[in-house]
Design a protein around this motif. Structure first.
Motif, PDB file in Angstrom:
ATOM      1  N   MET A  80     -24.343  -1.292   9.300  1.00 20.63           N
ATOM      2  CA  MET A  80     -23.101  -0.803   8.681  1.00 20.63           C
ATOM      3  C   MET A  80     -23.019  -1.274   7.220  1.00 20.63           C
ATOM      4  N   ILE A  81     -23.384  -2.533   7.002  1.00 25.31           N
ATOM      5  CA  ILE A  81     -23.361  -3.090   5.642  1.00 25.31           C
ATOM      6  C   ILE A  81     -24.352  -2.331   4.750  1.00 25.31           C
ATOM      7  N   GLN A  82     -25.513  -2.030   5.298  1.00 22.58           N
ATOM      8  CA  GLN A  82     -26.520  -1.262   4.562  1.00 22.58           C
ATOM      9  C   GLN A  82     -25.958   0.113   4.169  1.00 22.58           C
ATOM     10  N   LYS A 115     -18.978  -7.859   0.379  1.00 24.67           N
ATOM     11  CA  LYS A 115     -18.481  -8.219  -0.966  1.00 24.67           C
ATOM     12  C   LYS A 115     -17.298  -9.196  -0.887  1.00 24.67           C
ATOM     13  N   ARG A 116     -17.364 -10.102   0.040  1.00 22.56           N
ATOM     14  CA  ARG A 116     -16.319 -11.115   0.322  1.00 22.56           C
ATOM     15  C   ARG A 116     -14.983 -10.493   0.738  1.00 22.56           C
ATOM     16  N   LEU A 149     -18.878 -14.592  19.462  1.00 19.29           N
ATOM     17  CA  LEU A 149     -19.312 -15.902  18.949  1.00 19.29           C
ATOM     18  C   LEU A 149     -19.214 -15.942  17.421  1.00 19.29           C
ATOM     19  N   ILE A 150     -19.458 -14.799  16.790  1.00 21.84           N
ATOM     20  CA  ILE A 150     -19.438 -14.762  15.322  1.00 21.84           C
ATOM     21  C   ILE A 150     -18.244 -13.901  14.905  1.00 21.84           C
ATOM     22  N   GLY A 151     -17.333 -14.466  14.154  1.00 24.90           N
ATOM     23  CA  GLY A 151     -16.171 -13.662  13.793  1.00 24.90           C
ATOM     24  C   GLY A 151     -15.312 -14.314  12.722  1.00 24.90           C
ATOM     25  N   THR A 152     -14.301 -13.602  12.332  1.00 22.31           N
ATOM     26  CA  THR A 152     -13.426 -14.057  11.242  1.00 22.31           C
ATOM     27  C   THR A 152     -11.981 -13.671  11.578  1.00 22.31           C
ATOM     28  N   PHE A 153     -11.073 -14.188  10.780  1.00 20.18           N
ATOM     29  CA  PHE A 153      -9.697 -13.678  10.808  1.00 20.18           C
ATOM     30  C   PHE A 153      -9.537 -12.826   9.559  1.00 20.18           C
TER      31      PHE A 153
END
Ligand SMILES: NC(=O)c1ccc[n+]([C@@H]2O[C@H](COP(=O)([O-])OP(=O)(O)OC[C@H]3O[C@@H](n4cnc5c(N)ncnc54)[C@H](O)[C@@H]3O)[C@@H](O)[C@H]2O)c1
Length: 362
Positions: A80-82, A115-116, A149-153
């Motif tokens: 998706m990022i690509q 891009k942060r 397991l890998i994630g953000t808010f």
């Protein structure tokens, strides 16, 4: 610290929904739009969205991911990022997640790191996503079969809920949504088990009311505790056992939906509440009856309590590696967090659940 608030639009009238949702674009100077969907939502839901995007004259691209929980991965996020890179997405590009919890979780994760961070909107198309996953700003992907397991808010700017999208949802995924609503009914939302049993995808008025109540309930909790330091943990009722069952299913290629696993978790964690906090056993009878009425789970998923226990020890909700802390219900039915439960008692709850599942099969 930022909060996780989003503008939430719920409407069962398509014209109202379109115009409210279109106004969000009108408000901002988005350069372009990328829509993330999966094969099914590309077919059933994308045509409706195209109307608004075209009307606003925006540049837009569509990324279609593979459908299903097994694709909620870092690998799929990288693809998706690509795609964002190749299509020239900038920090002013808006990502629209058009799909269920898988699309919303993965798309939200990508939006939080590309891009942060870029702005995104959730347009949930499953019952789970409309009542729960699309709101609250938790994003994530699975890794090595460990859920999220890998994630953000990272909160969406807005969430647009159009219950009529649910009319094309396959029966198994409709049931999955009932599993997450089952949790809401048990932790204090104003949703009864009878109301859940009576829901139909094409009877949009009661459906909209129940979704509205789940969203109201969750939003109030998330606003009070956005980063899950305390009260937000109650939303994880049923998930300590539920996530372990889902992980086991991912490991062994056994099919189970998120909501079915949560429903099984609600049964096991109600059992724990009766044993550990003296919750009245009539609640467990009611919960078991509701479970038997609506859910059918492969017995292979609950026959090995030791493996499920191992998976539970990875749960992010535990404060240490050897203490399992499911959400429990107190004597008066209110959810309680940070209660450590012995592994022996958890094993008994899994045996209880397994016997119930076998009863359903027999
Ligand atoms: N972030 C959160 O707070 C949160 C909360 C609850 C659940 N979740 C996550 O949500 C995920 C489960 O969500 P889900 O059940 O929506 O899964 P999903 O997104 O995989 O959707 C289930 C299936 O329904 C199909 N589908 C979606 N909308 C459709 C429509 N309108 N018509 C026909 N088919 C359609 C999809 O293509 C997919 O095959 C899990 O990964 C879970 O961990 C996240």
């Amino acid at each position: 610290m930022k909060n996780l608030q989003s503008k939430i639009i719920i409407s069962d009238q398509f014209s109202t929904f379109l115009s409210l949702f279109g106004d969000i674009f009108f408000d901002r100077k988005s350069e372009s739009v990328v829509v993330l969907c999966d094969q099914n939502t590309a077919h059933y839901c994308l045509p409706a969205l195209q109307e608004i995007i075209r009307e606003k004259g925006l540049v837009w691209n569509v990324f279609v991911m593979n459908a299903g929980e097994e694709f909620k991965t870092l690998h799929q996020s990288q693809e998706m990022i690509q795609f964002l890179l190749q299509t020239g997405a900038t920090r002013n590009t808006v990502l629209i997640n058009l799909g269920g919890g898988t699309v919303c979780d993965l798309g939200g994760f990508v939006a939080s790191v590309y891009k942060r961070g870029i702005p995104f909107l959730n347009l949930p198309t499953t019952l789970i996503a409309q009542a729960d996953a699309a709101i609250g700003g938790k994003t994530g992907v699975n890794h090595l079969t460990i859920k999220n397991l890998i994630g953000t808010f990272h909160a969406p700017m807005a969430v647009g809920i159009f219950p009529q999208f649910l009319q094309t949802l396959p029966q198994q995924h409709w049931k999955s949504g009932l599993g997450e609503l089952f949790k809401y009914a048990m932790i204090g939302a104003d949703i009864s088990l009878q109301a859940i049993s009576a829901l139909q995808p094409n009877n949009t008025q009661p459906l909209t009311g129940v979704i509205q109540e789940a969203v109201r309930f969750k939003t109030a909790i998330v606003d009070a505790d956005p980063f899950e330091k305390g009260p937000r943990k109650v939303l994880n009722f049923g998930h300590t056992v539920g996530h372990a069952i889902e992980s086991l299913a991912l490991e062994n290629n056994l099919g189970i939906t998120h909501g079915e696993a949560v429903a099984a978790g609600v049964v096991a964690e109600t059992y724990l509440s009766v044993e550990a906090l003296d919750l009245n056993s009539s609640v467990l009878n009611k919960v078991s009856e509701f479970f038997l009425q609506h859910f059918s789970i492969q017995p292979e998923l609950t026959e090995d309590p030791a493996r499920l226990l191992q998976l539970m020890l990875h749960d992010k909700k535990n404060r240490s590696h050897d203490a399992i802390q499911p959400v429990l219900l107190s004597q008066n039915g209110e959810p309680r967090v940070n209660e450590t439960v012995s592994q022996e008692l958890i094993t008994r709850s899994l045996v209880f659940l397994h016997e119930l599942i076998q009863k359903r099969g027999g």
